[in-house]
Design a protein around this motif. Structure first.
Motif, PDB file in Angstrom:
ATOM      1  N   ASN A   1       0.818  -1.221   0.000  1.00 30.41           N
ATOM      2  CA  ASN A   1       0.000   0.000   0.000  1.00 30.41           C
ATOM      3  C   ASN A   1       0.852   1.272   0.000  1.00 30.41           C
ATOM      4  O   ASN A   1       0.632   2.181   0.800  1.00 30.41           O
ATOM      5  N   ASN A   2       1.844   1.323  -0.868  1.00 30.28           N
ATOM      6  CA  ASN A   2       2.738   2.478  -1.011  1.00 30.28           C
ATOM      7  C   ASN A   2       3.520   2.832   0.248  1.00 30.28           C
ATOM      8  O   ASN A   2       3.980   3.958   0.403  1.00 30.28           O
ATOM      9  N   GLU A   3       3.672   1.873   1.159  1.00 29.20           N
ATOM     10  CA  GLU A   3       4.509   2.071   2.336  1.00 29.20           C
ATOM     11  C   GLU A   3       5.582   1.001   2.343  1.00 29.20           C
ATOM     12  O   GLU A   3       5.355  -0.132   1.916  1.00 29.20           O
ATOM     13  N   LEU A   4       6.754   1.375   2.832  1.00 28.94           N
ATOM     14  CA  LEU A   4       7.875   0.440   2.933  1.00 28.94           C
ATOM     15  C   LEU A   4       8.027  -0.012   4.377  1.00 28.94           C
ATOM     16  O   LEU A   4       7.935   0.794   5.306  1.00 28.94           O
ATOM     17  N   PHE A   5       8.286  -1.315   4.545  1.00 27.55           N
ATOM     18  CA  PHE A   5       8.456  -1.904   5.866  1.00 27.55           C
ATOM     19  C   PHE A   5       9.747  -2.705   5.863  1.00 27.55           C
ATOM     20  O   PHE A   5       9.913  -3.611   5.044  1.00 27.55           O
ATOM     21  N   ARG A   6      10.650  -2.370   6.768  1.00 27.66           N
ATOM     22  CA  ARG A   6      11.908  -3.102   6.862  1.00 27.66           C
ATOM     23  C   ARG A   6      11.809  -4.103   8.009  1.00 27.66           C
ATOM     24  O   ARG A   6      11.422  -3.753   9.122  1.00 27.66           O
ATOM     25  N   PHE A   7      12.182  -5.341   7.699  1.00 27.63           N
ATOM     26  CA  PHE A   7      12.213  -6.405   8.707  1.00 27.63           C
ATOM     27  C   PHE A   7      13.621  -6.947   8.801  1.00 27.63           C
ATOM     28  O   PHE A   7      14.181  -7.421   7.810  1.00 27.63           O
ATOM     29  N   ASP A   8      14.201  -6.844   9.999  1.00 26.28           N
ATOM     30  CA  ASP A   8      15.524  -7.418  10.256  1.00 26.28           C
ATOM     31  C   ASP A   8      15.359  -8.891  10.594  1.00 26.28           C
ATOM     32  O   ASP A   8      14.379  -9.289  11.222  1.00 26.28           O
ATOM     33  N   PHE A   9      16.339  -9.693  10.182  1.00 24.36           N
ATOM     34  CA  PHE A   9      16.317 -11.122  10.471  1.00 24.36           C
ATOM     35  C   PHE A   9      17.056 -11.363  11.776  1.00 24.36           C
ATOM     36  O   PHE A   9      18.274 -11.265  11.834  1.00 24.36           O
ATOM     37  N   LYS A  10      16.331 -11.674  12.835  1.00 29.02           N
ATOM     38  CA  LYS A  10      16.969 -12.034  14.105  1.00 29.02           C
ATOM     39  C   LYS A  10      17.271 -13.530  14.057  1.00 29.02           C
ATOM     40  O   LYS A  10      16.364 -14.340  13.904  1.00 29.02           O
ATOM     41  N   GLY A  11      18.529 -13.896  14.170  1.00 24.61           N
ATOM     42  CA  GLY A  11      18.901 -15.308  14.163  1.00 24.61           C
ATOM     43  C   GLY A  11      18.585 -15.995  12.845  1.00 24.61           C
ATOM     44  O   GLY A  11      17.971 -17.058  12.853  1.00 24.61           O
ATOM     45  N   LYS A  12      18.997 -15.374  11.722  1.00 20.18           N
ATOM     46  CA  LYS A  12      18.713 -15.973  10.406  1.00 20.18           C
ATOM     47  C   LYS A  12      19.353 -17.355  10.325  1.00 20.18           C
ATOM     48  O   LYS A  12      20.506 -17.543  10.678  1.00 20.18           O
ATOM     49  N   LYS A  13      18.585 -18.337   9.850  1.00 19.34           N
ATOM     50  CA  LYS A  13      19.046 -19.720   9.744  1.00 19.34           C
ATOM     51  C   LYS A  13      19.332 -20.126   8.304  1.00 19.34           C
ATOM     52  O   LYS A  13      20.287 -20.840   8.038  1.00 19.34           O
ATOM     53  N   GLU A  14      18.453 -19.706   7.390  1.00 14.90           N
ATOM     54  CA  GLU A  14      18.573 -20.127   6.000  1.00 14.90           C
ATOM     55  C   GLU A  14      17.805 -19.115   5.157  1.00 14.90           C
ATOM     56  O   GLU A  14      16.775 -18.595   5.588  1.00 14.90           O
ATOM     57  N   ALA A  15      18.312 -18.854   3.967  1.00 14.29           N
ATOM     58  CA  ALA A  15      17.609 -17.919   3.078  1.00 14.29           C
ATOM     59  C   ALA A  15      17.855 -18.286   1.634  1.00 14.29           C
ATOM     60  O   ALA A  15      18.927 -18.763   1.268  1.00 14.29           O
ATOM     61  N   PHE A  16      16.835 -18.058   0.840  1.00 18.94           N
ATOM     62  CA  PHE A  16      16.937 -18.171  -0.605  1.00 18.94           C
ATOM     63  C   PHE A  16      16.226 -16.944  -1.163  1.00 18.94           C
ATOM     64  O   PHE A  16      15.032 -16.961  -1.438  1.00 18.94           O
ATOM     65  N   LEU A  17      16.972 -15.849  -1.216  1.00 17.90           N
ATOM     66  CA  LEU A  17      16.474 -14.583  -1.751  1.00 17.90           C
ATOM     67  C   LEU A  17      17.352 -14.220  -2.930  1.00 17.90           C
ATOM     68  O   LEU A  17      18.556 -14.037  -2.779  1.00 17.90           O
ATOM     69  N   LYS A  18      16.766 -14.102  -4.104  1.00 17.01           N
ATOM     70  CA  LYS A  18      17.558 -13.861  -5.302  1.00 17.01           C
ATOM     71  C   LYS A  18      17.156 -12.617  -6.073  1.00 17.01           C
ATOM     72  O   LYS A  18      17.954 -12.084  -6.821  1.00 17.01           O
ATOM     73  N   GLN A  19      15.900 -12.173  -5.934  1.00 13.39           N
ATOM     74  CA  GLN A  19      15.480 -11.051  -6.772  1.00 13.39           C
ATOM     75  C   GLN A  19      14.364 -10.250  -6.125  1.00 13.39           C
ATOM     76  O   GLN A  19      13.634 -10.748  -5.278  1.00 13.39           O
ATOM     77  N   ARG A  20      14.259  -9.007  -6.572  1.00 16.78           N
ATOM     78  CA  ARG A  20      13.126  -8.169  -6.182  1.00 16.78           C
ATOM     79  C   ARG A  20      11.952  -8.580  -7.057  1.00 16.78           C
ATOM     80  O   ARG A  20      12.101  -8.690  -8.266  1.00 16.78           O
TER      81      ARG A  20
END
Length: 185
Positions: free
Chosen positions: A27-46
């Motif tokens: 809804n035209n707002e940006l929300f930043r979420f920090d990863f506390k205790g990141k275990k695994e990620a598969f982030l490749k693209q916007r």
């Protein structure tokens, strides 16, 4: 403070991400979420997608339960049937999200060939897996009259998983400690 669960089943856009955080647009707002205790990620693209949030999922088994090590102490009557039952049991728990052989070959000090030999000889290390999988393996061993010994401390943990299309992040918690930012782009 907005929780990530707020966006469950909502159409969002991944605006930015790094190894420690993700920025979501809703809804035209940006929300930043920090990863506390990141275990695994598969982030490749916007990209745009529907956010799915989980506290229980087959991908979380490795992080929400401690692993127990299993050693075999007797031979099964039918070696191949025993291994097939183990494979089917683990695959049922994993629902296609991980490879059943990972519990034999990752962080165990053995490979599938040694596993096979240990089953055939009825002695040695069998595997290392989360508690719920080991409980099912114990039933398989009972069915095949195979004696096993498990080692490790039974512990449970709380982790969270978010999916956006085929991308995912597993962390202890997704923290939003920032004000929302209007985005007019």
């Amino acid at each position: 403070m907005i929780e990530i669960e707020t966006f469950q089943n909502k159409q969002i856009e991944i605006k930015d991400f790094k190894t420690t955080y993700i920025v979501l647009k809703f809804n035209n707002e940006l929300f930043r979420f920090d990863f506390k205790g990141k275990k695994e990620a598969f982030l490749k693209q916007r990209e745009n997608g529907i956010l799915k949030f989980y506290i229980e999922h087959p991908l979380l088994l490795n992080y929400n339960e401690s692993n127990l090590e299993v050693f075999i102490n007797s031979k099964p009557e039918n070696h191949n049937e025993f291994i097939n039952d183990i494979e089917q049991t683990i695959n049922k728990s994993l629902q296609g999200w991980r490879n059943w052989k990972d519990y034999i070959e990752i962080n165990t000090g053995i490979n599938f060939e040694i596993f096979n030999k240990n089953v055939e000889n009825g002695t040695g290390k069998l595997l290392s897996a989360p508690i719920s999988i080991i409980e099912k393996i114990e039933l398989i061993c009972d069915k095949h009259n195979v004696k096993i010994k498990t080692f490790g401390k039974k512990q449970t943990f709380k982790n969270e998983l978010i999916f956006i299309n085929n991308q995912f992040i597993i962390a202890e918690k997704f923290l939003n400690n920032y004000e929302t930012i209007k985005d007019y782009s």
